[in-house]
Design a protein around this motif. Structure first.
Motif, PDB file in Angstrom:
ATOM      1  N   ALA A  27       0.841  -1.201   0.000  1.00 19.96           N
ATOM      2  CA  ALA A  27       0.000   0.000   0.000  1.00 19.96           C
ATOM      3  C   ALA A  27       0.878   1.254   0.000  1.00 19.96           C
ATOM      4  CB  ALA A  27      -0.953   0.003   1.196  1.00 19.96           C
ATOM      5  N   GLY A  28       1.996   1.182  -0.698  1.00 14.72           N
ATOM      6  CA  GLY A  28       2.826   2.367  -0.883  1.00 14.72           C
ATOM      7  C   GLY A  28       3.856   2.616   0.205  1.00 14.72           C
ATOM      8  N   LYS A  29       3.888   1.788   1.256  1.00 13.31           N
ATOM      9  CA  LYS A  29       4.936   2.029   2.268  1.00 13.31           C
ATOM     10  C   LYS A  29       5.580   0.706   2.689  1.00 13.31           C
ATOM     11  CE  LYS A  29       1.617   2.393   6.032  1.00 13.31           C
ATOM     12  NZ  LYS A  29       0.993   3.279   7.002  1.00 13.31           N
ATOM     13  N   PRO A  30       6.837   0.793   3.155  1.00 14.69           N
ATOM     14  CA  PRO A  30       7.550  -0.432   3.511  1.00 14.69           C
ATOM     15  C   PRO A  30       6.765  -1.246   4.546  1.00 14.69           C
ATOM     16  CG  PRO A  30       9.027   1.446   3.536  1.00 14.69           C
ATOM     17  CD  PRO A  30       7.648   1.995   3.352  1.00 14.69           C
ATOM     18  N   VAL A  31       6.770  -2.555   4.341  1.00 15.23           N
ATOM     19  CA  VAL A  31       6.005  -3.458   5.219  1.00 15.23           C
ATOM     20  C   VAL A  31       6.328  -3.192   6.689  1.00 15.23           C
ATOM     21  CG1 VAL A  31       5.858  -5.889   5.890  1.00 15.23           C
ATOM     22  CG2 VAL A  31       5.627  -5.258   3.494  1.00 15.23           C
ATOM     23  N   ARG A 105       3.946  -9.234   9.726  1.00 10.66           N
ATOM     24  CA  ARG A 105       2.499  -9.213  10.011  1.00 10.66           C
ATOM     25  C   ARG A 105       2.038  -7.766  10.133  1.00 10.66           C
ATOM     26  NH1 ARG A 105      -0.046 -14.134  11.733  1.00 10.66           N
ATOM     27  NH2 ARG A 105       1.554 -15.662  12.252  1.00 10.66           N
ATOM     28  N   PRO A 106       1.787  -7.129   8.995  1.00 13.27           N
ATOM     29  CA  PRO A 106       1.485  -5.699   9.045  1.00 13.27           C
ATOM     30  C   PRO A 106       0.042  -5.371   9.423  1.00 13.27           C
ATOM     31  CG  PRO A 106       1.586  -6.460   6.767  1.00 13.27           C
ATOM     32  CD  PRO A 106       1.929  -7.638   7.608  1.00 13.27           C
ATOM     33  N   LYS A 204       0.430 -13.513   7.914  1.00 11.02           N
ATOM     34  CA  LYS A 204       1.882 -13.319   7.832  1.00 11.02           C
ATOM     35  C   LYS A 204       2.252 -13.334   6.347  1.00 11.02           C
ATOM     36  CE  LYS A 204       6.260 -15.203   9.209  1.00 11.02           C
ATOM     37  NZ  LYS A 204       7.018 -15.890  10.224  1.00 11.02           N
ATOM     38  N   LEU A 205       2.955 -12.312   5.923  1.00 10.63           N
ATOM     39  CA  LEU A 205       3.360 -12.248   4.518  1.00 10.63           C
ATOM     40  C   LEU A 205       4.523 -13.210   4.321  1.00 10.63           C
ATOM     41  CD1 LEU A 205       3.410  -8.359   4.077  1.00 10.63           C
ATOM     42  CD2 LEU A 205       1.526  -9.915   3.549  1.00 10.63           C
ATOM     43  N   THR A 206       4.274 -14.274   3.603  1.00 14.07           N
ATOM     44  CA  THR A 206       5.305 -15.293   3.439  1.00 14.07           C
ATOM     45  C   THR A 206       5.659 -15.479   1.969  1.00 14.07           C
ATOM     46  OG1 THR A 206       4.298 -16.378   5.327  1.00 14.07           O
ATOM     47  CG2 THR A 206       5.950 -17.631   4.130  1.00 14.07           C
ATOM     48  N   GLU A 207       4.629 -15.680   1.163  1.00 19.29           N
ATOM     49  CA  GLU A 207       4.882 -15.939  -0.249  1.00 19.29           C
ATOM     50  C   GLU A 207       4.429 -14.752  -1.082  1.00 19.29           C
ATOM     51  OE1 GLU A 207       3.108 -19.725  -1.008  1.00 19.29           O
ATOM     52  OE2 GLU A 207       4.350 -20.662   0.533  1.00 19.29           O
ATOM     53  N   ALA A 208       4.845 -14.742  -2.362  1.00 26.66           N
ATOM     54  CA  ALA A 208       4.535 -13.605  -3.238  1.00 26.66           C
ATOM     55  C   ALA A 208       3.026 -13.319  -3.273  1.00 26.66           C
ATOM     56  CB  ALA A 208       5.067 -13.860  -4.635  1.00 26.66           C
ATOM     57  N   LEU A 209       2.221 -14.385  -3.275  1.00 29.02           N
ATOM     58  CA  LEU A 209       0.765 -14.210  -3.323  1.00 29.02           C
ATOM     59  C   LEU A 209       0.254 -13.389  -2.134  1.00 29.02           C
ATOM     60  CD1 LEU A 209      -2.043 -14.979  -4.519  1.00 29.02           C
ATOM     61  CD2 LEU A 209      -1.954 -17.032  -3.088  1.00 29.02           C
ATOM     62  N   ASP A 210       0.924 -13.528  -0.994  1.00 27.68           N
ATOM     63  CA  ASP A 210       0.476 -12.808   0.209  1.00 27.68           C
ATOM     64  C   ASP A 210       0.540 -11.295   0.027  1.00 27.68           C
ATOM     65  OD1 ASP A 210       0.127 -15.251   1.436  1.00 27.68           O
ATOM     66  OD2 ASP A 210       2.164 -15.283   2.243  1.00 27.68           O
ATOM     67  N   MET A 211       1.468 -10.838  -0.816  1.00 26.41           N
ATOM     68  CA  MET A 211       1.552  -9.388  -1.045  1.00 26.41           C
ATOM     69  C   MET A 211       0.309  -8.913  -1.800  1.00 26.41           C
ATOM     70  SD  MET A 211       4.268  -8.249   0.411  1.00 26.41           S
ATOM     71  CE  MET A 211       4.653  -6.627  -0.235  1.00 26.41           C
ATOM     72  N   LEU A 212      -0.181  -9.732  -2.707  1.00 34.89           N
ATOM     73  CA  LEU A 212      -1.395  -9.359  -3.457  1.00 34.89           C
ATOM     74  C   LEU A 212      -2.599  -9.358  -2.516  1.00 34.89           C
ATOM     75  CD1 LEU A 212      -0.915 -11.448  -6.748  1.00 34.89           C
ATOM     76  CD2 LEU A 212      -0.461  -9.035  -6.359  1.00 34.89           C
ATOM     77  N   ILE A 213      -2.701 -10.417  -1.708  1.00 37.24           N
ATOM     78  CA  ILE A 213      -3.807 -10.487  -0.748  1.00 37.24           C
ATOM     79  C   ILE A 213      -3.690  -9.322   0.243  1.00 37.24           C
ATOM     80  CG2 ILE A 213      -4.834 -11.903   1.095  1.00 37.24           C
ATOM     81  CD1 ILE A 213      -3.737 -14.364  -0.453  1.00 37.24           C
ATOM     82  N   GLY A 214      -2.440  -9.022   0.614  1.00 37.97           N
ATOM     83  CA  GLY A 214      -2.171  -7.939   1.569  1.00 37.97           C
ATOM     84  C   GLY A 214      -2.698  -6.598   1.078  1.00 37.97           C
ATOM     85  N   GLU A 215      -2.561  -6.333  -0.203  1.00 37.31           N
ATOM     86  CA  GLU A 215      -3.059  -5.057  -0.750  1.00 37.31           C
ATOM     87  C   GLU A 215      -4.576  -4.956  -0.537  1.00 37.31           C
ATOM     88  OE1 GLU A 215      -1.480  -2.436  -2.051  1.00 37.31           O
ATOM     89  OE2 GLU A 215       0.540  -3.289  -2.079  1.00 37.31           O
ATOM     90  N   ILE A 216      -5.256  -6.066  -0.708  1.00 35.77           N
ATOM     91  CA  ILE A 216      -6.725  -6.066  -0.547  1.00 35.77           C
ATOM     92  C   ILE A 216      -7.077  -5.892   0.930  1.00 35.77           C
ATOM     93  CG2 ILE A 216      -8.843  -7.437  -0.835  1.00 35.77           C
ATOM     94  CD1 ILE A 216      -7.375  -8.785  -3.239  1.00 35.77           C
ATOM     95  N   ILE A 217      -6.373  -6.621   1.786  1.00 32.41           N
ATOM     96  CA  ILE A 217      -6.652  -6.500   3.232  1.00 32.41           C
ATOM     97  C   ILE A 217      -6.430  -5.051   3.667  1.00 32.41           C
ATOM     98  CG2 ILE A 217      -5.918  -7.195   5.548  1.00 32.41           C
ATOM     99  CD1 ILE A 217      -5.313  -9.941   4.485  1.00 32.41           C
ATOM    100  N   ALA A 223      -7.252   0.757   5.663  1.00 27.97           N
ATOM    101  CA  ALA A 223      -7.446   2.135   5.188  1.00 27.97           C
ATOM    102  C   ALA A 223      -8.817   2.673   5.571  1.00 27.97           C
ATOM    103  CB  ALA A 223      -7.259   2.199   3.682  1.00 27.97           C
ATOM    104  N   ARG A 224      -9.814   1.800   5.688  1.00 30.03           N
ATOM    105  CA  ARG A 224     -11.163   2.262   6.014  1.00 30.03           C
ATOM    106  C   ARG A 224     -11.424   2.306   7.511  1.00 30.03           C
ATOM    107  NH1 ARG A 224     -14.241   1.785   1.157  1.00 30.03           N
ATOM    108  NH2 ARG A 224     -13.020   0.601  -0.312  1.00 30.03           N
TER     109      ARG A 224
END
Ligand SMILES: NC(=O)c1ccc[n+]([C@@H]2O[C@H](COP(=O)([O-])OP(=O)(O)OC[C@H]3O[C@@H](n4cnc5c(N)ncnc54)[C@H](OP(=O)(O)O)[C@@H]3O)[C@@H](O)[C@H]2O)c1
Lengths: 226, 233
Positions: A27-31, A105-106, A204-217, A223-224
């Motif tokens: 989301a634009g900032k370091p984990v 775990r952001p 916990k962000l572990t694999e590349a897919l988690d970064m994509l899921i993380g953006e949605i979370i 953010a809301r």
């Protein structure tokens, strides 16, 4: 008062990126900043011990200024294992109570930290039910586990520093390895460790897919928030 | 005590906004940043009498000093709750007459300095939330031959506002962006010297919208490019 120990020593090899995951942008900032900002907001925490590789202390120091993190931050060196990293962090912590969290775990919220701190027991972890079935086995099934008795252990966790240090020293002497600290403390001290309900957003962000899921979370859950 | 930082308050839309906002009592302290000190003092004289005004002499074409100025405001008043990036600059010219100095000055005053102010003020707003309002322009939304540096700098301001709305939402910082159409000010005179100012919007018309957006309570139209244009006069 608590010392927060923030584990940021992972090399992120599973992400297959040249930069460890805690420094990737989410989301634009370091984990790592997601957690540092949360910890900075909590009045119950008086210092943050960041456990990281030596070469990242300058990067983190610069981020602390850029993001106006006001709390005192000290560094401890990452060890060969997660367990050693926690041990190094514990030795640097000034307060008698510690909160252990990990940069990967952001999405642990202020409310998660507050509920953990409010738990009656000195030692507590965030835990969440396991929504899928887990069995024992390697190439073939060896045993069935009762899902209703299992808990997904999350971070943050809180501990009495002296109790946890003592358990770590025993584990060190015996050469025993644990993947997280509640299990280690339970094994050696049979301590009373409370389970505070976590959340399935706190991934916990572990694999590349988690970064994509993380953006949605982040978009839907963080953010809301306000 | 709540604090509002305003650029461009020495004349036009910025002056009208500072005066009108002071009457809402939404903020107790105002930091007015600009070069024309006499103009800023006149604005201050017309603001509500029971607020604090701090006039800061600064040129937005040299952004290097802005972080220090923001720290100084935060130190003096203890908080920064609102930032109005209203100052703007234009030097209309065709492509062949547009010098590097022209486009550099235009972008510095219209985008870079407002960005630095946003970044520095947001550091103080992070823990309690806040409001930021940027002025772009309808010129940033459609081709304007002869205004390349001004129009494109305003297009950049629309994008900066939209991006930072998302980055700052987590902290409860709302970012508003308005794009006024023709408004009777000195800057407009430079763009359209022969226009009769009485036939177009007045600074107070735009100021009213600004006060509505950043006044009491929250509203949900942050992150959008809000066009403020009079259809019929
Ligand atoms: N008028 C319109 O039709 C219209 C339409 C769309 C958008 N806008 C925008 O509205 C905003 C306000 O302009 P305005 O129409 O009210 O014109 P204005 O009366 O000429 O005001 C311009 C303001 O910008 C400040 N400024 C310019 N250069 C500066 C510098 N180097 N350093 C510090 N401050 C500087 C001036 O302050 P000092 O002289 O004190 O430095 C002045 O207060 C601008 O961003 C403009 O682009 C205007």
């Amino acid at each position: 008062m608590y010392s927060a120990i923030l584990l940021a020593g992972g090399k992120g090899t599973r992400m297959q990126k040249s930069v460890p995951k805690q420094y990737l942008l989410l989301a634009g900032k370091p984990v790592i900043i997601h957690s540092l900002e949360r910890l900075d907001e909590l009045d119950e925490i008086s210092e943050i011990v960041v456990v990281c590789e030596r070469e990242y202390t300058a990067t983190i120091t610069q981020l602390l200024t850029q993001y106006n993190i006001a709390k005192e931050v000290v560094f401890a060196l990452a060890g060969q294992t997660r367990q050693e990293s926690v041990y190094n962090g514990l030795k640097k912590a000034k307060n008698s109570m510690v909160i252990i969290h990990e940069a990967a775990r952001p999405f642990a919220t202020i409310n998660d930290f507050k509920r953990l701190i409010a738990a009656n027991s000195e030692n507590a972890l965030l835990g969440y039910s396991i929504p899928y079935t887990v069995v024992e086995g390697d190439k073939k099934l060896d045993g069935i586990l009762d899902r209703s008795k299992l808990i997904n252990v999350q971070l943050p966790q809180k501990f009495s520093k002296s109790e946890l240090l003592q358990a770590h020293e025993k584990a060190f002497r015996e050469g025993c390895k644990f993947t997280e600290d509640a299990s280690l403390l339970f094994y050696y001290e049979k301590s009373n460790i409370e389970i505070v309900e976590g959340s399935n957003y706190n991934i916990k962000l572990t694999e590349a897919l988690d970064m994509l899921i993380g953006e949605i979370i982040y978009k839907e859950y963080i953010a809301r928030r306000r | 005590m709540r604090t509002c930082v305003i650029t461009g308050a020495s004349s036009g839309i910025g002056r009208a906004s500072a005066i009108m906002l002071s009457q809402t009592r939404e903020y107790d302290n105002y930091a007015l940043i600009g070069r024309n000190i006499k103009g800023l003092e006149e604005t201050a004289q017309n603001m509500a009498s029971d607020i604090n005004v701090y006039i800061i002499n600064a040129d937005l074409s040299t952004p290097e000093n802005l972080p220090h100025i923001v720290d100084e405001i935060a130190e003096k008043y203890g908080t920064i709750d609102c930032l109005l990036n209203i100052a703007g600059y234009t030097e209309p010219a065709s492509i062949f007459s547009t010098t590097y100095e022209n486009i550099q000055a235009t972008y510095t005053i219209n985008c870079f300095s407002p960005f630095i102010l946003m970044r520095e003020c947001a550091k103080y707003m992070k823990k309690k939330g806040g409001k930021i309002l940027n002025i772009a322009s309808t010129a940033g939304m459609s081709p304007r031959p002869g205004w390349v540096s001004y129009a494109s700098s305003k297009a950049a301001m629309i994008s900066i506002s939209q991006t930072l709305t998302e980055e700052l939402a987590e902290y409860g910082i709302k970012v508003y962006c308005i794009s006024p159409g023709r408004c009777a000010t000195n800057l407009r005179k430079k763009l359209a010297p022969d226009e009769d100012p009485s036939t177009i919007m007045q600074p107070e018309d735009v100021a009213r919208i600004i006060c509505n957006l950043i006044g009491e309570g929250g509203n949900c139209i942050d992150g959008q490019n809000i066009v403020v244009r009079q259809k019929i006069k």
